[in-house]
Design an enzyme around this catalytic site. Sequence first.
Site, short mmCIF file in Angstrom:
data_model
loop_
_atom_site.label_atom_id
_atom_site.label_comp_id
_atom_site.label_asym_id
_atom_site.label_seq_id
_atom_site.Cartn_x
_atom_site.Cartn_y
_atom_site.Cartn_z
N ARG A 95 0.79 -1.19 -0.18
CA ARG A 95 0.06 -0.26 0.09
C ARG A 95 0.85 1.08 -0.13
NH1 ARG A 95 -3.94 -0.63 4.83
NH2 ARG A 95 -2.55 -2.40 5.33
N GLY A 148 10.13 -3.28 11.95
CA GLY A 148 10.75 -2.10 11.19
C GLY A 148 10.02 -1.22 10.56
N ASN A 159 -3.05 -6.10 20.76
CA ASN A 159 -1.55 -6.67 20.62
C ASN A 159 -0.83 -5.67 19.86
OD1 ASN A 159 0.60 -8.03 20.43
ND2 ASN A 159 -0.02 -9.15 18.68
N LYS A 177 31.07 29.39 0.82
CA LYS A 177 31.43 27.82 1.09
C LYS A 177 32.83 27.68 1.57
CE LYS A 177 33.56 25.49 -1.66
NZ LYS A 177 34.30 24.84 -3.05
N ASN A 232 35.06 44.77 4.43
CA ASN A 232 33.92 44.87 3.86
C ASN A 232 33.90 44.29 2.51
OD1 ASN A 232 31.08 46.47 3.90
ND2 ASN A 232 31.92 47.05 1.87
N ALA A 247 29.08 44.48 -2.86
CA ALA A 247 27.86 43.93 -3.57
C ALA A 247 28.52 43.32 -4.84
CB ALA A 247 26.75 44.85 -3.96
N ASN A 272 37.16 30.73 -7.69
CA ASN A 272 37.93 29.67 -6.97
C ASN A 272 38.41 28.55 -7.85
OD1 ASN A 272 35.24 29.06 -6.93
ND2 ASN A 272 35.43 27.96 -4.95
N ALA A 286 35.87 49.47 -7.25
CA ALA A 286 34.65 48.77 -7.69
C ALA A 286 35.12 48.15 -9.42
CB ALA A 286 33.65 49.45 -7.84
C1 UD1 Z 1 0.19 -8.34 13.68
C2 UD1 Z 1 -0.41 -9.08 14.74
C3 UD1 Z 1 -1.59 -8.59 15.36
C4 UD1 Z 1 -1.16 -7.17 15.94
C5 UD1 Z 1 -0.56 -6.25 14.76
C6 UD1 Z 1 -0.10 -5.08 15.17
C7 UD1 Z 1 0.29 -11.41 14.08
C8 UD1 Z 1 -0.13 -12.80 13.43
N1 UD1 Z 1 -0.66 -10.50 14.23
O1 UD1 Z 1 -1.11 -8.37 12.80
O2 UD1 Z 1 -1.82 -9.34 16.53
O3 UD1 Z 1 -2.45 -6.57 16.63
O4 UD1 Z 1 0.49 -7.12 14.10
O5 UD1 Z 1 0.18 -4.20 14.17
O6 UD1 Z 1 1.35 -11.27 14.43
N2 UD1 Z 1 5.94 -9.79 8.74
C9 UD1 Z 1 7.32 -10.33 8.36
N3 UD1 Z 1 7.37 -11.46 7.72
C10 UD1 Z 1 5.95 -12.05 7.47
C11 UD1 Z 1 4.86 -11.38 8.12
C12 UD1 Z 1 5.03 -10.14 8.46
O7 UD1 Z 1 8.53 -9.72 8.36
O8 UD1 Z 1 5.92 -13.39 6.83
C13 UD1 Z 1 6.22 -8.22 9.40
C14 UD1 Z 1 5.60 -7.27 8.44
O9 UD1 Z 1 6.68 -6.62 7.54
C15 UD1 Z 1 5.22 -6.20 9.40
C16 UD1 Z 1 4.75 -7.09 10.85
O10 UD1 Z 1 5.43 -8.19 10.61
O11 UD1 Z 1 6.18 -5.13 9.94
C17 UD1 Z 1 3.44 -7.42 10.81
O12 UD1 Z 1 3.21 -8.07 9.99
P1 UD1 Z 1 1.29 -7.83 9.47
O13 UD1 Z 1 1.12 -8.80 8.35
O14 UD1 Z 1 1.26 -6.59 9.17
O15 UD1 Z 1 0.60 -8.28 11.08
P2 UD1 Z 1 -0.72 -7.90 11.19
O16 UD1 Z 1 -1.85 -8.66 10.33
O17 UD1 Z 1 -0.75 -6.25 11.14
#
Ligand code: UD1
Length: 466
Positions: free
Chosen positions: A29, A115, A179, A361, A387, A390, A396, A433
């Site tokens: 997205r 990340g 979570n 610079k 001084n 202008a 340089n 000048a």
């Molecule tokens: C996840 C949690 C959810 C929580 C939410 C918070 C799980 C199953 N669910 O859901 O409970 O409320 O985050 O935002 O963990 N990623 C990987 N590899 C993968 C899948 C995901 O690196 O195979 C990384 C994604 O880049 C992302 C993060 O893990 O940064 C979360 O993954 P995403 O698929 O967005 O989880 P959610 O469905 O948001």
Amino acid sequence: MHQSSQFTSLETDMTPLNIVILAAGKGTRMYSEKPKVLHALAGKPLVQHVLDCAVELKPRQICVVYGHGGEAVPKAMQQYAAKFVIQEPQLGTGHAVQQAMPHFADDSQTMVLYGDVPLIQHSTLHQMQQAGSGLVLLTVNLKNSTGYGRIVRNAQGDVLSIVEEKDATAEQREIQEVNTGILLAPTNKLRGWLAKLQNNNSQGEYYLTDIVSVAVQQGVAVHTVQPAHEWEIHGINSKAQLAVLERTWQLVEAGRLLVHGVTLADPARIDVRGKLSCGRDVEIDVGCIFEGDVTLGNNVRVGAYSVIKNSTIAAGTDIAPYSHIDSSEVGANCHIGPYARLRPGTRLRDEVHIGNFVEVKNSEIAANSKANHLSYIGDSTVGSRVNIGAGTITCNYDGANKHRTIIEDDVFIGSDTQLVAPVTVGKGATIGAGSTITRNTPEGELTLSRSKQVTLAGWKRPIKKK
Ligand code: UD1
Ligand code: MG
């Protein structure tokens, strides 16, 4: 009992820490060729915010799990002493954490960060470390919990499991405690829980969240901690979310400045992309951008729409609007701008005036000297009380190499002078000048190179041919 819990928390503190940062998501997205976690917030890639926060916890090992974008993520973050592990294919958050586990020893704890959740704060993670042994989840209560995994508790309030939105019953969807995904667990136990994960859920993924019910079955204590601010746990999935979190963060930065007594013309119109340190009675007008490390001394005023990067501005200096200052040192009580440009390597001593459309610079300008209008001063050493008229330009660059211009103390350079470097203008000299100065000029004397003014009597302008 009291004693033993004290011992436990002490032990928790001492246990080595591993941090795994999940960063394999594609970021569909974002509609971008760039991996999602390399998009910037406050001038810094999302994943770098997380890495910086991770480093603060002094972990034994950091492991970044990446996926999309080839080697772009490891390359962009190569300055960090982290392991970069590819997750291919991406089978869910549980599967992602599994990729890091071979790098973590059993005598440790493992923390999971994301990340694309850039603003998690050290204080919150530290609180998780203090929460006790067992599994520690970072949760938050949201008015609208749509999209998040819900924290399911029993009547006593103990955590039983996390249920993903897509797998939740209508009743479970009413739960407001969600979570955040961030958790801390004993590494050996986590390894075992991950090995038990299955993907028989609505998304066909290995959910990290499923470890909670396994931990509960094994009688492992599950603790929860809540972040100090909700914005700490906001994840980025789109440019719209990124823009909102950027503004949130900038308001936090502005709030910090205000608390320290900085006057901001409008807290909603300042951008800090790095670290801005301010003395007392600093005033910042609207639209200013501060990048990297910037220090403003007491009573410094920064005019509207100025951009200041990796620079130090000493006390009492006034920067008029639309000035650009990069990798420069500005002394006390200077006047800069409007429309001034100080490029890298500029060092201005006290009470220097640099006016509109003046570019400096890699030059040092000593106290009380002025270049007020339309000049280029490059690779120069300028003395005190000079001084610069202008339109004066230091030439340089000869097309191949750069050369220095030295202008000694008390020199007066007339307007529209070209100083062809290497060249030295002696102490107290005056340049007429419109001169092109190609050789050193003697101290205290007037030197000029313009041709004599003549008048051609009766000369007529050409007229257009029919
Ligand atoms: C996840 C949690 C959810 C929580 C939410 C918070 C799980 C199953 N669910 O859901 O409970 O409320 O985050 O935002 O963990 N990623 C990987 N590899 C993968 C899948 C995901 O690196 O195979 C990384 C994604 O880049 C992302 C993060 O893990 O940064 C979360 O993954 P995403 O698929 O967005 O989880 P959610 O469905 O948001
Ligand atoms: Mg998500």
